[in-house]
Design a protein around this motif. Structure first.
Motif, mmCIF file in Angstrom:
data_model
loop_
_atom_site.group_PDB
_atom_site.id
_atom_site.type_symbol
_atom_site.label_atom_id
_atom_site.label_comp_id
_atom_site.label_asym_id
_atom_site.label_seq_id
_atom_site.Cartn_x
_atom_site.Cartn_y
_atom_site.Cartn_z
ATOM 1 N N ARG A 266 0.845 -1.196 0.000
ATOM 2 C CA ARG A 266 0.000 0.000 0.000
ATOM 3 C C ARG A 266 0.878 1.243 0.000
ATOM 4 O O ARG A 266 1.708 1.419 0.899
ATOM 5 C CB ARG A 266 -0.914 0.010 1.228
ATOM 6 C CG ARG A 266 -2.072 0.973 1.117
ATOM 7 C CD ARG A 266 -2.966 0.910 2.333
ATOM 8 N NE ARG A 266 -4.186 1.653 2.108
ATOM 9 C CZ ARG A 266 -4.978 2.096 3.077
ATOM 10 N NH1 ARG A 266 -4.664 1.841 4.349
ATOM 11 N NH2 ARG A 266 -6.063 2.768 2.807
ATOM 12 N N PRO A 267 0.729 2.133 -0.981
ATOM 13 C CA PRO A 267 1.592 3.322 -1.044
ATOM 14 C C PRO A 267 1.390 4.231 0.165
ATOM 15 O O PRO A 267 0.292 4.343 0.714
ATOM 16 C CB PRO A 267 1.129 4.017 -2.331
ATOM 17 C CG PRO A 267 0.395 2.990 -3.109
ATOM 18 C CD PRO A 267 -0.215 2.074 -2.103
ATOM 19 N N LYS A 268 2.481 4.903 0.551
ATOM 20 C CA LYS A 268 2.435 5.851 1.661
ATOM 21 C C LYS A 268 2.557 7.268 1.117
ATOM 22 O O LYS A 268 3.370 7.533 0.231
ATOM 23 C CB LYS A 268 3.577 5.573 2.643
ATOM 24 C CG LYS A 268 3.483 4.230 3.351
ATOM 25 C CD LYS A 268 4.642 4.051 4.309
ATOM 26 C CE LYS A 268 4.576 2.712 5.021
ATOM 27 N NZ LYS A 268 5.713 2.542 5.962
ATOM 28 N N ILE A 269 1.752 8.170 1.689
ATOM 29 C CA ILE A 269 1.768 9.556 1.235
ATOM 30 C C ILE A 269 1.907 10.509 2.421
ATOM 31 O O ILE A 269 1.520 10.184 3.539
ATOM 32 C CB ILE A 269 0.496 9.923 0.436
ATOM 33 C CG1 ILE A 269 -0.757 9.765 1.303
ATOM 34 C CG2 ILE A 269 0.394 9.072 -0.825
ATOM 35 C CD1 ILE A 269 -2.042 10.204 0.612
ATOM 36 N N ILE A 270 2.496 11.669 2.144
ATOM 37 C CA ILE A 270 2.526 12.784 3.085
ATOM 38 C C ILE A 270 1.728 13.909 2.449
ATOM 39 O O ILE A 270 1.975 14.278 1.294
ATOM 40 C CB ILE A 270 3.962 13.242 3.375
ATOM 41 C CG1 ILE A 270 4.718 12.158 4.153
ATOM 42 C CG2 ILE A 270 3.967 14.556 4.164
ATOM 43 C CD1 ILE A 270 6.194 12.476 4.353
#
Length: 286
Positions: free
Chosen positions: A87-91
């Motif tokens: 699952r991609p991680k975003i800020i």
């Protein structure tokens, strides 16, 4: 039978045999191609391809990479292999206007956008309550001329610590330095509240209203050192009239900005955007 899902993005100089070389190796691994897109830029003679495929559980990432090595070397390919099980991680970065942030969080909550928000970063305290309600770490880092370099180093450290795949400027009203823009090139998406290349910089709705435009819009683009000049990912417009005030323009724009940014983020996280010089190739799901 249990399977693994991957995406591979490929770009290289165009010549015969590229597709056959890649798909032959994938077939040898027992892969099943779920989606395939390709584009030949005749002006630059660059070839772009995105393939989504599944492989048997026993086939790991290393085996896929080794199988493709001969084709990559033969055609001098630039490739990116993405494991869809991760699952991609975003800020998400935001200032005082939180409509784009709230829309992203909603789309994640309902499952349309598959991402994990590693942190929310702001130069104001306004969105702390939102972050706490969503159980997301919140970092309030006020920015001025004296501490800008220090705060950007903190952001870089946060990207590294969280292993974030993407930084999203969801109406974050601070200009990133040239150094940071270069270091994170292709990993920062901004939403500009104008249909670029028109009305760059500050207060674009005011500029548009003064010019009496009949269409306003929003543009999601990658961040580069050149302000509002980065490769464009997604855009949308909406008709306006002479009877509308600047405030009406801004209200209409909020909805457009939120939709455009969410679509651009989804396209990026699904590995559907490929850089082509100052432009992008976007393989939208058909």
């Amino acid at each position: 039978m249990s399977e693994k899902s991957f995406d591979i993005n490929i770009s290289c100089e165009d010549r015969p045999g590229i597709v056959a070389a890649v798909t032959r190796e994938l077939a040898g691994l027992g892969a099943n191609i779920a989606e395939s897109n390709q584009f030949w830029d005749r002006q630059t003679n660059r070839f772009f391809m995105r393939i989504s495929f599944t492989v048997p559980e026993a086939v790991d990432r290393g085996r896929i990479e080794r199988a493709l090595e001969p084709a990559i070397a033969r055609f001098d390919m630039k490739t990116r292999l993405a494991d869809r099980s991760r699952r991609p991680k975003i800020i998400i970065m935001v200032s005082k206007f939180d409509h784009a942030l709230l829309h992203l969080l909603y789309q994640i909550r309902v499952g349309w956008l598959d991402a994990q928000v590693a942190a929310i970063v702001s130069n104001h305290e306004d969105s702390r309550g939102t972050a706490e309600a969503e159980n997301i770490p919140y970092h309030c880092w006020p920015v001025n001329r004296q501490n800008k370099a220090e705060q950007e180093e903190r952001l870089l450290k946060l990207v590294q610590e969280t292993e974030a795949d993407l930084v999203i400027l969801a109406r974050y009203m601070q200009v990133l330095s040239d150094q940071l823009s270069n270091r994170l090139f292709g990993k920062v998406i901004n939403i500009h509240h104008s249909f670029l290349p028109s009305f760059k910089g500050a207060k674009p709705y005011h500029q548009a209203h003064e010019r009496g435009v009949k269409l306003i819009g929003a543009t999601a683009h990658y961040v580069t050192p050149d302000l509002d000049e980065g490769p464009i990912i997604e855009q949308e417009t909406e008709r306006v009239t002479h009877a509308m005030s600047v405030e009406d323009f801004i209200a209409a724009g909020r909805d457009i900005e939120s939709r455009v940014l969410a679509r651009a983020v989804k396209l990026h996280l699904e590995n559907r955007v490929m850089l082509n010089g100052h432009k992008t190739v976007v393989f939208a799901k058909g």
